[in-house]
Write an enzyme that holds these catalytic residues in place. Structure first.
Site, PDB file in Angstrom:
ATOM      1  N   CYS A  93       0.565  -1.414  -0.222  1.00 27.88           N
ATOM      2  CA  CYS A  93      -0.235  -0.367   0.145  1.00 27.88           C
ATOM      3  C   CYS A  93       0.781   1.189  -0.162  1.00 27.88           C
ATOM      4  O   CYS A  93       0.314   2.143  -0.430  1.00 27.88           O
ATOM      5  CB  CYS A  93      -1.283   0.065   1.210  1.00 27.88           C
ATOM      6  SG  CYS A  93      -1.700  -1.331   1.271  1.00 27.88           S
ATOM      7  N   HIS A 386      -9.415   3.323  -1.810  1.00 30.11           N
ATOM      8  CA  HIS A 386      -8.241   2.918  -1.625  1.00 30.11           C
ATOM      9  C   HIS A 386      -7.801   1.846  -2.500  1.00 30.11           C
ATOM     10  O   HIS A 386      -7.604   0.532  -2.081  1.00 30.11           O
ATOM     11  CB  HIS A 386      -7.663   1.643   0.448  1.00 30.11           C
ATOM     12  CG  HIS A 386      -6.564   1.188   0.085  1.00 30.11           C
ATOM     13  ND1 HIS A 386      -4.939   2.439  -0.454  1.00 30.11           N
ATOM     14  CD2 HIS A 386      -5.579   0.451   0.705  1.00 30.11           C
ATOM     15  CE1 HIS A 386      -3.847   1.745   0.128  1.00 30.11           C
ATOM     16  NE2 HIS A 386      -4.710   0.445   0.443  1.00 30.11           N
ATOM     17  N   CYS A 416       0.459   2.488   5.838  1.00 36.54           N
ATOM     18  CA  CYS A 416       1.201   0.382   6.678  1.00 36.54           C
ATOM     19  C   CYS A 416       0.856   0.166   5.518  1.00 36.54           C
ATOM     20  O   CYS A 416       0.498   0.514   4.209  1.00 36.54           O
ATOM     21  CB  CYS A 416      -0.398   1.164   7.431  1.00 36.54           C
ATOM     22  SG  CYS A 416      -1.794   0.507   7.731  1.00 36.54           S
TER      23      CYS A 416
END
Length: 430
Positions: A93, A386, A416
């Site tokens: 990510c 996301h 994160c």
């Protein structure tokens, strides 16, 4: 003798597609098509001739197997100069932030003057993996000149005829098998994050994102995208202005019967892309562009995935501050990727913990409490969505714009990522 001034990379502009739920409007657009849309829109908005882009760096997580180097495919698709080279990075990510900081580093080393960096992902076009025993049995048939006996041999290799169907993809740690939602549940327990805390956080994320959209705050970054079906998308599709804590409280936990993580306080599966235009400061000013921001520092760290796989920002954010020679009190905006409300709140709790500071940061006192009025001021991944590889570039774009718009000085980013990765950066207004 005069002191040589360090070369600085600056963020000139950023643009992104609207973010939409997977398997909806962008289902026929893979991660390359989404990337093309973001970069094309960025070039159109800035008026920069594509031939002037010297290199590209792109971030992605679900990479297309037929063309995994998305950066180069964008350059070819958009007809940029044939010499525009590119490479693709994947850091879960944090891939989008990795792409942007890699480009900044290249510019500051003097390799290029003009680069585009960003990221994209299309969960809708994730490839379904065949079981390996099917691949091993079938590959010789596909790659060679099989005889009838070869087919019989392949069939015999598949016996017993179980586990032949593709398995459902899971967002889980390869080393531990822990699903990300389970990780968020664990962190909620460790840090004492309640269900009510998470739902309040999620509702605030939606309300702030909706306010940003309605006020025109995102007009500088969100593009209008036409899908292959001819539908025009100009607005993020996941933001719910009318959500409330009461509504979110009605949702059932997803990862544990007695848990607190729900579909409402977690980031949804999302398709989208974001792109950032970076230049050397000298080149930007020579071409008449107004730089928005620059990186003062960045930090990438890793923690043990068997511990708290999503707690990394609670280490990378303090390290980025240290590298920048700053403290939390010097920061005007804090932008943390909201994989889950529980994860974001756990990171905030760790930053405000003396014990965490002593045991994990080698310092005597806590980093400090993040002012809620400075945190994710225009929402975050819970509300906006996301697309794994795009989020870092979205955060850089939003914060660079916000610094330039408000005249504030600095923003701290935290992300994160799978594998126990924490990624952070300090942006300063130029």
């Amino acid at each position: 003798m005069a002191t040589k001034v360090a070369r600085r990379a600056v963020i000139v502009s950023g643009a992104r597609t609207p973010f939409v739920r997977a398997f909806t409007d962008y289902t026929r657009m893979d991660s390359i098509a989404l990337a093309d849309a973001a970069v094309r829109g960025l070039l159109e908005r800035t008026g920069l001739p594509g031939a002037q882009v010297q290199a590209m760096v792109w971030g992605g997580v679900i990479l297309p197997s037929v063309a995994p180097n998305i950066a180069r495919e964008i350059a070819l698709d958009l007809g940029l100069d044939a010499g525009c080279e590119g490479y693709t990075v994947t850091r879960a990510c944090a891939s989008g932030l990795q792409a942007v900081t890699s480009a900044a580093a290249a510019i500051e080393r003097g390799e290029y003057d003009i680069m585009i960096a960003g990221g994209s992902d299309s969960t809708s076009n994730a490839e379904v993996k065949l079981p390996q025993k099917v691949v091993h049995a079938a590959a010789p048939l596909a790659l060679g000149k099989p005889k009838p006996k070869d087919y019989l041999s392949a069939i015999s290799q598949l016996a017993p005829f179980t586990d032949l169907l593709p398995s459902r993809p899971k967002i889980a740690e390869r080393t531990t098998g822990e699903v990300m939602g389970e990780s968020a549940e664990k962190m909620a327990r460790i840090h004492g994050i309640s269900r009510a805390d998470q739902d309040e956080f999620a509702a605030r994320s939606h309300h702030r994102a909706a306010a940003a959209i309605d006020s025109g705050r995102f007009d500088d970054e969100v593009l209008r995208v036409r899908t292959p079906e001819g539908v025009e998308i100009s607005r993020d599709g996941l933001v719910r202005a009318d959500t409330s804590v009461a509504r979110l409280a009605k949702l059932k936990p997803v990862f544990a019967a007695d848990g607190s993580v729900t579909a409402g306080n977690a980031s949804p599966l999302t398709d989208g892309a974001a792109a950032v235009l970076l230049m050397s400061e000298e080149k930007a000013r020579a071409l008449g562009y107004r730089p928005l921001a620059a990186f003062r520092s960045w930090s990438y760290v890793s923690v043990d995935p068997a511990d708290q796989v999503l707690i990394g920002p609670a280490i990378s954010m303090p390290r980025a501050l240290d590298k920048a020679g700053m403290s939390l009190g010097d920061i005007d905006f804090v932008d943390i990727h909201e994989a889950f409300a529980a994860q974001t709140l756990a990171v905030l709790a760790a930053l405000n913990s003396d014990e965490w500071a002593k045991t994990r940061l080698d310092r005597d006192t806590a980093v400090g409490e993040v002012d809620i009025d400075k945190l994710n001021v225009h929402g975050g991944s819970v509300s906006l969505g996301h697309p794994f590889g795009a989020t870092g570039a979205r955060m850089v774009t939003t914060m660079a714009n916000e610094l330039a718009r408000t005249g504030k000085n600095a923003a701290l980013l935290g992300i994160c990522a799978a594998g126990g990765i924490g990624a952070s950066a300090v942006l300063e207004r130029v």
